[in-house]
Design an enzyme around this catalytic site. Sequence first.
Site, PDB file in Angstrom:
ATOM      1  N   LYS A 113       0.751  -1.341   0.065  1.00 23.14           N
ATOM      2  CA  LYS A 113      -0.144   0.047   0.058  1.00 23.14           C
ATOM      3  C   LYS A 113       1.005   1.164  -0.025  1.00 23.14           C
ATOM      4  O   LYS A 113       1.840   1.398   0.728  1.00 23.14           O
ATOM      5  CB  LYS A 113      -0.855   0.150   1.170  1.00 23.14           C
ATOM      6  CG  LYS A 113      -1.834   1.204   1.409  1.00 23.14           C
ATOM      7  CD  LYS A 113      -2.705   0.780   2.720  1.00 23.14           C
ATOM      8  CE  LYS A 113      -3.431   2.216   3.088  1.00 23.14           C
ATOM      9  NZ  LYS A 113      -3.966   2.056   4.290  1.00 23.14           N
ATOM     10  N   SER A 156      -2.722   3.393 -17.827  1.00 23.71           N
ATOM     11  CA  SER A 156      -1.816   3.053 -16.683  1.00 23.71           C
ATOM     12  C   SER A 156      -1.575   4.091 -15.772  1.00 23.71           C
ATOM     13  O   SER A 156      -2.228   5.124 -15.850  1.00 23.71           O
ATOM     14  CB  SER A 156      -0.454   2.392 -17.262  1.00 23.71           C
ATOM     15  OG  SER A 156       0.117   3.431 -17.751  1.00 23.71           O
ATOM     16  N   THR A 181      -5.848  -0.425 -12.801  1.00 23.60           N
ATOM     17  CA  THR A 181      -4.889  -0.133 -14.043  1.00 23.60           C
ATOM     18  C   THR A 181      -3.511  -0.839 -13.641  1.00 23.60           C
ATOM     19  O   THR A 181      -3.381  -1.539 -12.494  1.00 23.60           O
ATOM     20  CB  THR A 181      -4.745   1.149 -14.358  1.00 23.60           C
ATOM     21  OG1 THR A 181      -4.088   1.283 -15.544  1.00 23.60           O
ATOM     22  CG2 THR A 181      -3.946   1.929 -13.473  1.00 23.60           C
ATOM     23  N   TYR A 182      -2.504  -0.972 -14.605  1.00 18.62           N
ATOM     24  CA  TYR A 182      -1.346  -1.706 -14.575  1.00 18.62           C
ATOM     25  C   TYR A 182      -0.565  -0.497 -14.372  1.00 18.62           C
ATOM     26  O   TYR A 182      -0.416   0.658 -14.542  1.00 18.62           O
ATOM     27  CB  TYR A 182      -0.954  -2.351 -15.507  1.00 18.62           C
ATOM     28  CG  TYR A 182      -0.732  -1.847 -16.953  1.00 18.62           C
ATOM     29  CD1 TYR A 182       0.488  -1.210 -17.314  1.00 18.62           C
ATOM     30  CD2 TYR A 182      -1.970  -1.568 -17.675  1.00 18.62           C
ATOM     31  CE1 TYR A 182       0.491  -0.607 -18.570  1.00 18.62           C
ATOM     32  CE2 TYR A 182      -1.906  -0.895 -18.865  1.00 18.62           C
ATOM     33  CZ  TYR A 182      -0.553  -0.483 -19.274  1.00 18.62           C
ATOM     34  OH  TYR A 182      -0.473   0.247 -20.482  1.00 18.62           O
ATOM     35  N   GLY A 238      -4.289   8.444 -19.470  1.00 18.59           N
ATOM     36  CA  GLY A 238      -5.553   7.820 -20.045  1.00 18.59           C
ATOM     37  C   GLY A 238      -6.742   8.506 -19.508  1.00 18.59           C
ATOM     38  O   GLY A 238      -6.884   9.397 -18.689  1.00 18.59           O
TER      39      GLY A 238
END
Length: 132
Positions: free
Chosen positions: A23, A39, A71-72, A87
Amino acid sequence: TCALPILFEERVLVKTITVCTGKLHRVRVTEARLDYEGSITLDPVLMDAAGIMPYQLVHINSMANAVHWETYAIPGKSGSGEVCLNGCPARLFQPGDQVIILSLEQMTREEAIGLKPKVILVDAANRIRSAE
């Protein structure tokens, strides 16, 4: 009639649960780039501290508006404190917003026993203040 033998592949189904393993607590968004494919770009120092692998799926929660996004993660510039939403989420997260970024993993209940997630606290410039 000719009976053909039926071959079965032996499979063991393993039940897993999704657990939080890392975290980044209240990091500040430094940039939001709508024109990018997607991303979240993160300082590799932060990624390493929280155990986030490049291209790993992460969950991002906004302290400003309770938005949740998945997201990655992609590595940015090391030591920069960068937290850039790319994005679509650039419309939901703005520079200066505080967010919580969670890394999750699948493991068995037995593997999860005694798990101690890496909790990373940062200062206003996203420099690591403490790691728990």
